[in-house]
Scaffold this motif. Structure first.
Motif, PDB file in Angstrom:
ATOM      1  N   UNK A 162      11.322  12.515 -12.598  1.00 49.27           N
ATOM      2  CA  UNK A 162      10.607  13.388 -11.923  1.00 49.27           C
ATOM      3  C   UNK A 162      10.341  12.793 -10.637  1.00 49.27           C
ATOM      4  N   UNK A 163       9.774  11.788 -10.521  1.00 51.92           N
ATOM      5  CA  UNK A 163       9.360  11.094  -9.216  1.00 51.92           C
ATOM      6  C   UNK A 163      10.883  10.891  -8.270  1.00 51.92           C
ATOM      7  N   UNK A 164      12.159  10.768  -8.898  1.00 55.39           N
ATOM      8  CA  UNK A 164      13.277  10.719  -8.113  1.00 55.39           C
ATOM      9  C   UNK A 164      13.520  12.041  -7.525  1.00 55.39           C
ATOM     10  N   UNK A 165      13.383  13.092  -8.358  1.00 56.50           N
ATOM     11  CA  UNK A 165      13.600  14.417  -8.071  1.00 56.50           C
ATOM     12  C   UNK A 165      12.722  15.281  -7.195  1.00 56.50           C
ATOM     13  N   UNK A 166      11.466  14.716  -7.274  1.00 59.82           N
ATOM     14  CA  UNK A 166      10.393  15.791  -6.625  1.00 59.82           C
ATOM     15  C   UNK A 166       9.503  14.713  -5.641  1.00 59.82           C
ATOM     16  N   UNK A 167       9.388  13.411  -5.912  1.00 65.61           N
ATOM     17  CA  UNK A 167       8.810  12.819  -5.061  1.00 65.61           C
ATOM     18  C   UNK A 167       7.113  12.305  -5.926  1.00 65.61           C
ATOM     19  N   UNK A 168       7.030  12.851  -7.003  1.00 66.33           N
ATOM     20  CA  UNK A 168       5.692  12.515  -7.831  1.00 66.33           C
ATOM     21  C   UNK A 168       6.267  12.494  -9.261  1.00 66.33           C
ATOM     22  N   UNK A 169       5.386  11.940 -10.425  1.00 65.69           N
ATOM     23  CA  UNK A 169       5.924  11.778 -11.554  1.00 65.69           C
ATOM     24  C   UNK A 169       5.122  13.109 -12.370  1.00 65.69           C
ATOM     25  N   UNK A 170       4.524  13.749 -12.007  1.00 66.73           N
ATOM     26  CA  UNK A 170       4.149  14.982 -12.637  1.00 66.73           C
ATOM     27  C   UNK A 170       3.982  16.107 -11.884  1.00 66.73           C
ATOM     28  N   UNK A 171       5.350  16.333 -11.999  1.00 66.20           N
ATOM     29  CA  UNK A 171       5.639  17.698 -11.197  1.00 66.20           C
ATOM     30  C   UNK A 171       5.363  19.132 -11.688  1.00 66.20           C
ATOM     31  N   UNK A 172       5.384  20.160 -11.037  1.00 65.83           N
ATOM     32  CA  UNK A 172       5.472  21.414 -11.599  1.00 65.83           C
ATOM     33  C   UNK A 172       6.779  21.876 -11.940  1.00 65.83           C
ATOM     34  N   UNK A 195      12.716   2.126  -6.168  1.00 66.61           N
ATOM     35  CA  UNK A 195      12.835   3.636  -6.140  1.00 66.61           C
ATOM     36  C   UNK A 195      11.984   4.258  -5.108  1.00 66.61           C
ATOM     37  N   UNK A 196      10.809   3.895  -4.877  1.00 68.16           N
ATOM     38  CA  UNK A 196       9.855   4.609  -3.900  1.00 68.16           C
ATOM     39  C   UNK A 196      10.516   4.234  -2.561  1.00 68.16           C
ATOM     40  N   UNK A 197      11.102   2.954  -2.008  1.00 68.42           N
ATOM     41  CA  UNK A 197      11.328   2.610  -0.918  1.00 68.42           C
ATOM     42  C   UNK A 197      12.813   3.410  -0.636  1.00 68.42           C
ATOM     43  N   UNK A 198      13.508   3.868  -1.560  1.00 68.24           N
ATOM     44  CA  UNK A 198      14.917   4.794  -1.478  1.00 68.24           C
ATOM     45  C   UNK A 198      14.470   6.185  -1.249  1.00 68.24           C
ATOM     46  N   UNK A 199      13.413   6.611  -1.707  1.00 65.94           N
ATOM     47  CA  UNK A 199      12.858   8.303  -1.231  1.00 65.94           C
ATOM     48  C   UNK A 199      12.445   7.922   0.227  1.00 65.94           C
ATOM     49  N   UNK A 200      11.528   6.915   0.339  1.00 66.28           N
ATOM     50  CA  UNK A 200      11.151   6.674   1.963  1.00 66.28           C
ATOM     51  C   UNK A 200      12.350   6.758   3.032  1.00 66.28           C
ATOM     52  N   UNK A 201      13.311   5.989   2.629  1.00 68.38           N
ATOM     53  CA  UNK A 201      14.706   5.710   3.340  1.00 68.38           C
ATOM     54  C   UNK A 201      15.213   7.135   3.440  1.00 68.38           C
ATOM     55  N   UNK A 235       0.846  -1.223  -0.105  1.00 67.25           N
ATOM     56  CA  UNK A 235       0.008  -0.081   0.015  1.00 67.25           C
ATOM     57  C   UNK A 235       0.804   1.276  -0.176  1.00 67.25           C
ATOM     58  N   UNK A 236       0.320   2.423  -0.171  1.00 74.20           N
ATOM     59  CA  UNK A 236       1.038   3.600   0.041  1.00 74.20           C
ATOM     60  C   UNK A 236       1.761   4.059  -1.434  1.00 74.20           C
ATOM     61  N   UNK A 237       2.653   5.052  -1.120  1.00 69.54           N
ATOM     62  CA  UNK A 237       3.289   5.672  -2.359  1.00 69.54           C
ATOM     63  C   UNK A 237       4.059   4.562  -3.169  1.00 69.54           C
ATOM     64  N   UNK A 238       4.504   3.500  -2.746  1.00 68.82           N
ATOM     65  CA  UNK A 238       5.208   2.700  -3.552  1.00 68.82           C
ATOM     66  C   UNK A 238       4.299   1.735  -4.241  1.00 68.82           C
ATOM     67  N   UNK A 239       3.117   1.497  -3.892  1.00 68.04           N
ATOM     68  CA  UNK A 239       2.188   0.478  -4.672  1.00 68.04           C
ATOM     69  C   UNK A 239       1.542   1.488  -5.662  1.00 68.04           C
ATOM     70  N   UNK A 240       1.230   2.789  -5.413  1.00 71.60           N
ATOM     71  CA  UNK A 240       0.914   3.744  -6.447  1.00 71.60           C
ATOM     72  C   UNK A 240       1.853   3.817  -7.642  1.00 71.60           C
ATOM     73  N   UNK A 241       3.102   3.795  -7.345  1.00 74.48           N
ATOM     74  CA  UNK A 241       4.278   4.068  -8.266  1.00 74.48           C
ATOM     75  C   UNK A 241       4.607   2.660  -9.016  1.00 74.48           C
ATOM     76  N   UNK A 242       3.733   1.741  -8.888  1.00 73.39           N
ATOM     77  CA  UNK A 242       3.929   0.433  -9.549  1.00 73.39           C
ATOM     78  C   UNK A 242       2.523  -0.197  -9.962  1.00 73.39           C
ATOM     79  N   UNK A 243       2.144   0.400 -10.977  1.00 75.13           N
ATOM     80  CA  UNK A 243       0.789  -0.100 -11.515  1.00 75.13           C
ATOM     81  C   UNK A 243       0.950  -1.274 -11.883  1.00 75.13           C
TER      82      UNK A 243
END
Length: 328
Positions: A203-213, A103-109, A25-33
């Motif tokens: 974008x996800x690695x640099x900002x935390x989400x795939x569609x950044x401003x 990658x989602x787990x790396x951002x969490x760490x 669940x959470x961000x990691x699951x959302x990033x792995x559709x």
């Protein structure tokens, strides 16, 4: 990694399942559709540990196995090596396990987005891996944040063909994330779709989400990431030029000519730095045939933040101490 849930397999083929590899669940699951289900498993003798991959609920099992078979022909320093593909009766495949964080787990760490230098090194390596795939005439069609594993010596790209394995009528229901707009509309995966996915991953690695401003993107990547995320496939950069942009300028090597004593006779022993493969007319191996690429120059010790390295160490220690779950 996290403990097994009710309903998770306890054995995958001959391997005893030790733990889940991905968060459910959470961000990691959302990033792995469409990354499928992944578990760390161990041989009964304890001498082999693997990352065992099963299809997602949206995948066609037959197509999942076909893509896994195709992945066995891929190679390169940043591409996962599929070494066992089975269907007994449900399909699965294995990749040799080495400590690595999705990658989602790396951002969490790390506690947030990764440094720009880390993101650039990551992008250069992934672009090299994609260039090798595109050179075969195929698209990877599986790149997403969860498909990228960060290791101490560089990233590893997994989940080859995962999007192609998704049942077509369910593809439109996937969260956009790293999936190019034309693929959500039903088009066949092509290399420009991989470029879009790479932009989303960076974008996800640099900002935390795939569609950044645009203002959220680090200044050094503001030209690269939006270009990859163009809705028009024809306006996205070619993977080769993208690889060169991320890797940075080529620094020409200065040839070292060993001094030859005037009184010496004959050829004598070869100098220590002599490389017979560098002789004129002999092609040097490149990333396309398993040789070194320019990304390796960016993946020196320290390319990962300290907290991510510490998480890799914890993962290794936890796995060494873990025992397979008892079978009911």
């Amino acid at each position: 990694m996290e403990p097994l849930h009710r309903g998770d397999p306890r054995w995958i083929g001959p391997y005893a399942v030790v733990t889940r590899f991905d968060a459910a669940t959470g961000a990691a699951h959302a990033a792995a559709p469409f990354a499928g289900r992944r578990f760390v498993a161990r041989s009964p003798e304890g001498d082999r540990t693997v990352l065992a991959c099963l299809p997602s609920q949206d995948a066609d099992p037959l197509r999942f196995r076909a893509e896994a078979d195709a992945a066995r022909r891929l190679f390169g320093p940043w591409t996962a090596t599929v070494d066992d593909v089975r269907a007994d009766p449900d399909p699965w495949y294995t990749v040799p396990y080495l400590p690595g964080l999705p990658l989602p787990a790396a951002l969490a760490a790390h506690g947030g987005p990764l440094p720009e230098g880390t993101v650039r090194a990551l992008g250069a390596a992934l672009a090299e891996a994609l260039a090798a795939v595109h050179a075969t005439g195929a698209a990877h069609a599986g790149l997403s944040p969860a498909a990228v594993l960060l290791r101490a010596d560089g990233p590893l790209l997994t989940c080859y063909g995962a999007l192609r394995a998704v049942v077509p009528e369910r593809r439109a229901g996937l969260a956009p994330g790293a999936v190019a707009p034309e693929l959500l509309a039903g088009d066949a995966p092509l290399p420009p779709g991989d470029v879009f996915a790479l932009g989303a991953v960076l974008a996800y690695a640099a900002t935390g989400h795939t569609v950044p401003e645009r203002d959220e993107i680090p200044e050094g990547l503001r030209a690269v990431i939006p270009a990859c995320l163009s809705r028009d496939p024809g306006r996205r950069p070619h993977i080769g030029s993208l690889r060169d942009e991320l890797a940075g300028p080529v620094v020409p090597a200065v040839p070292v000519v060993p001094a030859v004593p005037a009184a010496s006779a004959g050829f004598g022993p070869a100098p220590a730095a002599f490389d017979p493969d560098s002789s004129p007319g002999t092609p040097r191996p490149t990333v396309l045939d398993g040789g070194p690429g320019r990304a390796a120059a960016l993946l020196t010790p320290g390319w990962l933040p300290a907290r991510v390295v510490a998480a890799l160490v914890r993962q290794s220690a936890e796995l060494l101490a873990a025992e397979p779950a008892p079978t009911a």
